[in-house]
Design a protein around this motif. Sequence first.
Motif, mmCIF file in Angstrom:
data_model
loop_
_atom_site.group_PDB
_atom_site.id
_atom_site.type_symbol
_atom_site.label_atom_id
_atom_site.label_comp_id
_atom_site.label_asym_id
_atom_site.label_seq_id
_atom_site.Cartn_x
_atom_site.Cartn_y
_atom_site.Cartn_z
ATOM 1 N N SER A 189 -16.992 -12.659 -15.373
ATOM 2 C CA SER A 189 -16.695 -13.369 -14.128
ATOM 3 C C SER A 189 -17.861 -13.306 -13.159
ATOM 4 N N LEU A 190 -17.895 -14.276 -12.266
ATOM 5 C CA LEU A 190 -18.840 -14.232 -11.160
ATOM 6 C C LEU A 190 -18.308 -13.300 -10.077
ATOM 7 N N ALA A 191 -19.213 -12.620 -9.403
ATOM 8 C CA ALA A 191 -18.805 -11.780 -8.279
ATOM 9 C C ALA A 191 -18.167 -12.646 -7.199
ATOM 10 N N PRO A 192 -17.172 -12.137 -6.494
ATOM 11 C CA PRO A 192 -16.482 -12.941 -5.469
ATOM 12 C C PRO A 192 -17.403 -13.535 -4.418
ATOM 13 N N VAL A 193 -18.538 -12.880 -4.149
ATOM 14 C CA VAL A 193 -19.448 -13.399 -3.109
ATOM 15 C C VAL A 193 -20.062 -14.731 -3.519
ATOM 16 N N TYR A 194 -19.959 -15.106 -4.801
ATOM 17 C CA TYR A 194 -20.556 -16.355 -5.269
ATOM 18 C C TYR A 194 -19.531 -17.478 -5.371
ATOM 19 N N SER A 195 -18.417 -17.336 -4.731
ATOM 20 C CA SER A 195 -17.406 -18.389 -4.764
ATOM 21 C C SER A 195 -18.019 -19.703 -4.271
ATOM 22 N N ASN A 245 -13.516 -6.853 -18.013
ATOM 23 C CA ASN A 245 -13.950 -7.907 -17.101
ATOM 24 C C ASN A 245 -15.330 -7.523 -16.574
ATOM 25 N N THR A 246 -16.346 -8.234 -17.059
ATOM 26 C CA THR A 246 -17.719 -7.975 -16.638
ATOM 27 C C THR A 246 -18.056 -8.887 -15.469
ATOM 28 N N ILE A 247 -18.454 -8.300 -14.353
ATOM 29 C CA ILE A 247 -18.749 -9.056 -13.142
ATOM 30 C C ILE A 247 -20.260 -9.307 -13.074
ATOM 31 N N LEU A 248 -20.627 -10.589 -12.926
ATOM 32 C CA LEU A 248 -22.028 -10.988 -12.929
ATOM 33 C C LEU A 248 -22.568 -11.122 -11.504
ATOM 34 N N LEU A 265 -15.389 -3.707 -15.301
ATOM 35 C CA LEU A 265 -14.012 -3.435 -14.910
ATOM 36 C C LEU A 265 -13.084 -3.577 -16.109
ATOM 37 N N GLY A 266 -11.852 -3.128 -15.925
ATOM 38 C CA GLY A 266 -10.892 -3.169 -17.027
ATOM 39 C C GLY A 266 -11.166 -2.069 -18.032
ATOM 40 N N SER A 267 -10.647 -2.214 -19.232
ATOM 41 C CA SER A 267 -10.822 -1.206 -20.287
ATOM 42 C C SER A 267 -12.014 -1.567 -21.165
ATOM 43 N N SER A 268 -12.165 -0.847 -22.297
ATOM 44 C CA SER A 268 -13.262 -1.147 -23.215
ATOM 45 C C SER A 268 -13.040 -2.456 -23.948
ATOM 46 N N GLY A 269 -11.834 -3.005 -23.909
ATOM 47 C CA GLY A 269 -11.667 -4.401 -24.290
ATOM 48 C C GLY A 269 -10.881 -4.750 -25.513
ATOM 49 N N GLY A 270 -10.954 -4.016 -26.591
ATOM 50 C CA GLY A 270 -10.261 -4.448 -27.790
ATOM 51 C C GLY A 270 -10.136 -3.346 -28.812
ATOM 52 N N GLU A 271 -9.430 -3.651 -29.886
ATOM 53 C CA GLU A 271 -9.237 -2.705 -30.973
ATOM 54 C C GLU A 271 -9.820 -3.283 -32.251
ATOM 55 N N SER A 272 -10.350 -2.403 -33.088
ATOM 56 C CA SER A 272 -10.905 -2.846 -34.367
ATOM 57 C C SER A 272 -10.727 -1.750 -35.398
#
Length: 978
Positions: free
Chosen positions: A495-501, A421-424, A438-445
């Motif tokens: 995702s957008l940072a929570p401050v930008y709700s 989860n990349t926060i912008l 945030l979160g993990s590296s994301g996927g398997e390949s």
Amino acid sequence: MRIWPVLGAAFVLAANLSYAASTGSLRVKVVDGAGSAVSGASIAVRAVGGPGSRSSVADASGSSSFGSLPPGVYEATVVRDGFTRGARRIEVRQNETSDLTVTLAVETLAESVVVTAPTPLVPANTAMVSKHVTLEDVERIPVGRDYLAYAQLVPGVGVIANGGGVETAIDPASKAGNNYNDRGGNPGSRDNIHLLEGFNVSDLGNSGASLDFNNEVILESQFITSGISADTYGSKGFLGNVVTKSGSNEFHGTANFYVHDPSWYADYETDDNRLQSARDNQQDYALTLGGPIVRDRMSFFVSAQKRDSDGDIELSTSAVPVPQTSEYRFERTNLFLKTSIAPSARDSISAFYYADDRETSGSKNVNSPPNTNAITQDEPSLVNAQYVRVVNSSWLVDVTAGLFDRTSENKPAYPELGPSNTILYVPGTDVPAYERNLGSSGGESSFDTERVQVTPSVTWNVSAHGEHVLRAGVQYYDWSEELSNHLLDGYSLTSLAPVYSGMTFAETVSSGIFPQGEFDYILRALQGQPASSAFVFVDANHDGVITAEELGAISFSSRTDNLDGINYLRTSDVRVGVNKVESENWNVYVEDDWTLGRFNVRAGLRVEDWKYIASDGSTIVDMDPVYSPRIGLAWDVTGDGRQRLSFFYGRYYDPLLSPVVRFAGNLSGTVQAEQIFIGSGWFDYRTRGAVTRSRDAVFAPNLENQHQDEYALTWGLNVSQNFGFMAQAYYRRDGNIIEDYDPVYFNEAAAGDLALTPQQFGFGPEGPVGANYFVGNLVGAKRETWGLDLSLERAFSATWGGSIQYSWKNAKGNSNSDGNTDLQGDFLNLDPRLDYMWGYLPGSVDHQLKLFGSYRTPIGLEIGTLIYWASGAHYTEADIFRPTSYGIIMNHKRPDGSYARTGDETQPRYYTVDLRLRYPWELPRGVVIDIFADVYNLLDNQDTLLVEEGYNSPDFAYGAPRVLLEPRRWELGIRVRM
């Protein structure tokens, strides 16, 4: 296929010597004491200490040629009635012809002593410019212990700053092979070709070096930087070929150990721990053994190596909120086996097996949050064999075949943390990486790669109006790559940072969070799906038409299934599958290497035919055969090999890399949807992969492989037996540059004079139906480089040797694309035909100076040094396209609406000084213990190497230091040889 008639004609003449590029030739001339030719003399040639020999009879001119000889020292023995036996030795190098004159004395005189003829530093019989680097050369100089580091000693090739130690991380640039820097960080070249015994081991994904092995395996590495002949692929950078050692009639071996400890670093001068790189903890163990199985008939050579790099990485305040370390582990184990067989005087066989298993967990990047770490496993192997048959004194047959196999896997180190989860944030907001990633590296390949290379060959030596070495033939090369990948839990978030709700879509664009071009793409996607719930939500006035204003007015505040940010963008797996693509390549060439008196002409024509195959077995594109003329003219000015003047022209083609083929060939693999959160759900605005609605990309019907033309003028002088000087002026020009296009964007009225039509790319009026993009030749794109390389070299002799090299390069263009599908075909403001897009190529360095050498003191201690100075690489004042995901650099748009010119800015100039101390301790029975101590960055110069190029970088302010020269550090090693 269209090329079969050409193949048939070539086979009538001969079959290819294409990858006999790993071998050299020896031309022996027999004369009497007065210098007159001696015909009918029996000539036997054999490698000193190696199995097998070859024999021939001198022709009317007293000459005979021996081709396909592995590099090494050879002894030619000559016998003729009425004369004493003559014998002389000379070094044979790959891709070169060594000339040896043997003088016979009449029988009444004493037999001559066997001597070794000097090998000129500047060969006078070729227009090729190359450097042969051996282990003996580099063990005196402080460079890294891998063949890629060897290239840094070659004139015209840059030095990798912060290099040294066990491995060189990236490819250095050479000639017009550019230092590409469109994705930030340390720039590396994608333009070099790497061969192992003639087999192409370049990485299919980025064309960089993909294998590494024990230095003690290397007999010699040749790096060709100009004048590549028609018997091999061309390279916009350098063509490097490693030839490995073989066994001999005597047993020999080595054992070595090198260590690099974190405590051997000097202190960092900066207090910003984001600029402090990881302190390596490395160990390198290796063994080799070679010798006879059957004397004069069969020998073996074996090597095993284990390399470890591990430790606790001290993370920066950007990676973690409180001081913390992260565990990093890298293990690399390789095995090399080789056998050489000479079943008869006319036959020789050589075969080897090589495996290079690697496993990595964690990251050495001090700014990488540990939750984003991954675990990778890589298991490449190569089997290669060569058979040489000497038919008679004029004909030689050479057959080479190899199989390369590689399996790679990548998975999250912490899957329990869920999807990535990349926060912008608004660009310029100072937010540490641990709050953005945030979160993990994301996927398997997993990747499975296979390459097959088969090369039959014949050489024909002819004496008529001079001496000719005629070559012609065929090479078959096939690669396939199978990719299987999926996202953890089936999706990843941006995702957008929570401050930008509550922020509107238009505000995310105007603030720089989201690019305008992607906004336009989403608008078109919505307009094409009037029945979707997203369309209904955006159509605020319910008139059945969506405008940019209506789309810009939607806001984001939902946090459904998103604990860390505001729902904004998402990538979701639609279907998980296997994408297996393939490429078939047939090559034909004819070449005449003609020597007449003081002149040598090497003229050839190479024909290449490429076909790319999609994952369902269908042909994506079958390109028309392309023709690569190569011609080199060399003049031995003084007639004694001391002075050379040469000219070369050649064309080199650049086949597509595997990511581009996967891009257009995914008809059965994983399909992913790119989504935006609208209303109460996710809207699919782009689908990556083949589904009923669309496929990701297609190839333009008239697509042509990109190429480069080289023009070079070279003057060389062997000042003495040990001194050589060379100067080369060159011009290189790229054509048919490849890029992917948005099929809609350039057909809009807004494109004006820049508008393009589908017919220009070979499509019908409707264009590429059912595809997000198409891959075509970038209209108006061009690159050109003028350069000058100067080098003065003294071969190591007695107590010292070294080289001083200067390079000037003026590299300009309007595109950094290299078949890597960036953005120039997607956005009008990056169109290469715009005036501000023309400028210095980002990553290119105008001036560089190298000085290296070694001195042996009276007590036996050897002191070597490498001094490097560079004027700094060009870069573009830039904005970064979606820096948290793509990170592609775009010309900066100024407040007045104008754009920065490409390459107008320059990185800081810098210098480095490295030192090596070596003491060879000789013991009884031929045992030698070498003790090494390397000091990298001896003067502890920690100046800025790279500054931040993007205004909207989430890490550093524009122009701020981004990468520093690493501090002074030590490395120790010991080697036992016998």
